[in-house]
Design a protein around this motif. Structure first.
Motif, PDB file in Angstrom:
ATOM      1  N   GLN A 298      32.155-157.552 116.587  1.00  0.00           N
ATOM      2  CA  GLN A 298      31.085-158.391 117.136  1.00  0.00           C
ATOM      3  C   GLN A 298      29.839-158.392 116.254  1.00  0.00           C
ATOM      4  O   GLN A 298      28.835-159.019 116.596  1.00  0.00           O
ATOM      5  N   ASN A 299      29.922-157.659 115.146  1.00  0.00           N
ATOM      6  CA  ASN A 299      28.809-157.568 114.194  1.00  0.00           C
ATOM      7  C   ASN A 299      27.505-157.147 114.867  1.00  0.00           C
ATOM      8  O   ASN A 299      26.425-157.667 114.568  1.00  0.00           O
ATOM      9  N   SER A 300      27.612-156.209 115.787  1.00  0.00           N
ATOM     10  CA  SER A 300      26.417-155.701 116.468  1.00  0.00           C
ATOM     11  C   SER A 300      26.756-154.410 117.205  1.00  0.00           C
ATOM     12  O   SER A 300      27.931-154.125 117.472  1.00  0.00           O
ATOM     13  N   PHE A 301      25.714-153.641 117.528  1.00  0.00           N
ATOM     14  CA  PHE A 301      25.909-152.478 118.390  1.00  0.00           C
ATOM     15  C   PHE A 301      26.093-152.986 119.818  1.00  0.00           C
ATOM     16  O   PHE A 301      25.208-153.657 120.359  1.00  0.00           O
ATOM     17  N   LEU A 302      27.225-152.692 120.431  1.00  0.00           N
ATOM     18  CA  LEU A 302      27.502-153.225 121.763  1.00  0.00           C
ATOM     19  C   LEU A 302      26.529-152.705 122.811  1.00  0.00           C
ATOM     20  O   LEU A 302      26.328-153.350 123.838  1.00  0.00           O
TER      21      LEU A 302
ATOM     22  N   ILE B  84      15.025-147.098 113.320  1.00  0.00           N
ATOM     23  CA  ILE B  84      15.879-148.033 114.045  1.00  0.00           C
ATOM     24  C   ILE B  84      16.713-148.807 113.029  1.00  0.00           C
ATOM     25  O   ILE B  84      16.168-149.450 112.125  1.00  0.00           O
ATOM     26  N   VAL B  85      18.016-148.733 113.157  1.00  0.00           N
ATOM     27  CA  VAL B  85      18.911-149.363 112.183  1.00  0.00           C
ATOM     28  C   VAL B  85      19.499-150.639 112.773  1.00  0.00           C
ATOM     29  O   VAL B  85      20.022-150.641 113.880  1.00  0.00           O
ATOM     30  N   ASN B  86      19.377-151.738 112.029  1.00  0.00           N
ATOM     31  CA  ASN B  86      20.018-152.985 112.407  1.00  0.00           C
ATOM     32  C   ASN B  86      21.478-152.917 111.982  1.00  0.00           C
ATOM     33  O   ASN B  86      21.797-152.369 110.929  1.00  0.00           O
ATOM     34  N   PHE B  87      22.372-153.464 112.800  1.00  0.00           N
ATOM     35  CA  PHE B  87      23.789-153.332 112.473  1.00  0.00           C
ATOM     36  C   PHE B  87      24.137-153.969 111.128  1.00  0.00           C
ATOM     37  O   PHE B  87      25.094-153.549 110.469  1.00  0.00           O
ATOM     38  N   LYS B  88      23.359-154.965 110.731  1.00  0.00           N
ATOM     39  CA  LYS B  88      23.627-155.608 109.442  1.00  0.00           C
ATOM     40  C   LYS B  88      23.461-154.626 108.287  1.00  0.00           C
ATOM     41  O   LYS B  88      23.988-154.851 107.189  1.00  0.00           O
ATOM     42  N   GLU B  89      22.722-153.536 108.539  1.00  0.00           N
ATOM     43  CA  GLU B  89      22.522-152.528 107.501  1.00  0.00           C
ATOM     44  C   GLU B  89      23.675-151.535 107.424  1.00  0.00           C
ATOM     45  O   GLU B  89      23.745-150.731 106.494  1.00  0.00           O
TER      46      GLU B  89
END
Length: 239
Positions: free
Chosen positions: A101-105, A61-66
């Protein structure tokens, strides 16, 4: 079971087409979201992008910050990487939206949704984002309402599209103000025209009154009495 029910929600919904180089994005009907996600080969060629090989399992599981670049970007749903459901063009467009948005929508979408359905939601979100960017003051109000309704339904599934809804609301408010301004200008022009007509009529009546005042003023009371006596004299004169 959830996927099947959710899929029915979107059947017969109106979807926006790709809006590049259009002044007023055109709406078209889609029987289901799978047609949006599972594009024909011709459509994919038109986008000038190659499509990756099939869906595969995600190793973690990948965090968007990565995610540091597009090369690190994968669209993961239910532990599956579904990049192959999209052309490179759509992947890049979605990457840009996620970066904004610095995230997976799609990270908060309801669990268990069918991957095809999710791909359709993502693809349509991209289409609407493009349509919003291409919108003009001449874009029909119905188009804005359709986009807003579609985005609200996606938001209900957990898609992070609040920022698009907020932009739509801003644009619709500006559109309303613009159209009201044009209506007010037209009403003002009509009122000024009516005022000019009334002023011209008033000037005409005023001129008539002035003439009559002068004419009546030329007769004093004595002359008026003389005229009455003269009238009676002429009336009673012998034949």
């Amino acid at each position: 079971m959830i996927a099947g029910n959710e899929h029915k929600i979107f059947e017969n919904r109106m979807f926006v087409g790709k809006t590049e180089n259009r002044n007023d994005p055109v709406l078209y009907s889609s029987s289901n979201l799978e047609l949006t996600a599972d594009q024909s080969e011709n459509e994919r060629v038109d986008l000038g992008a190659e499509v990756l090989d099939g869906v595969r399992l995600s190793e973690s599981i990948v965090n968007f910050k990565e995610v540091k670049s597009f090369d690190d970007f994968n669209i993961v749903v239910n532990g599956l990487i579904i990049d192959s459901e999209f052309s490179k063009y759509l992947q890049m467009k979605y990457y840009e939206l996620c970066c904004s948005q610095n995230s997976f929508l799609h990270e908060n979408l309801l669990e268990g949704l069918n991957c095809k359905l999710v791909a359709g939601v993502i693809a349509e979100t991209i289409n609407i984002a493009d349509a919003i960017r291409a919108a003009k003051l001449t874009t029909s109000h119905d188009s804005f309402l359709t986009w807003d309704k579609t985005l609200k339904s996606f938001e209900g599934l957990g898609m992070k599209v609040g920022f698009l809804c907020a932009r739509l609301e801003q644009l619709m408010n500006l559109l309303t103000k613009s159209r009201r301004y044009k209506e007010a200008k037209l009403e003002q022009a009509n009122a000024n025209e009516e005022k000019q007509k009334l002023e011209e009529k008033l000037a005409e009546v005023t001129q008539t009154l002035s003439r009559l005042d002068r004419e009546i003023g030329s007769f004093d009371q004595e002359n008026a009495d003389d005229l009455e006596a003269l009238f009676q004299e002429v009336a009673n004169a012998p034949w």
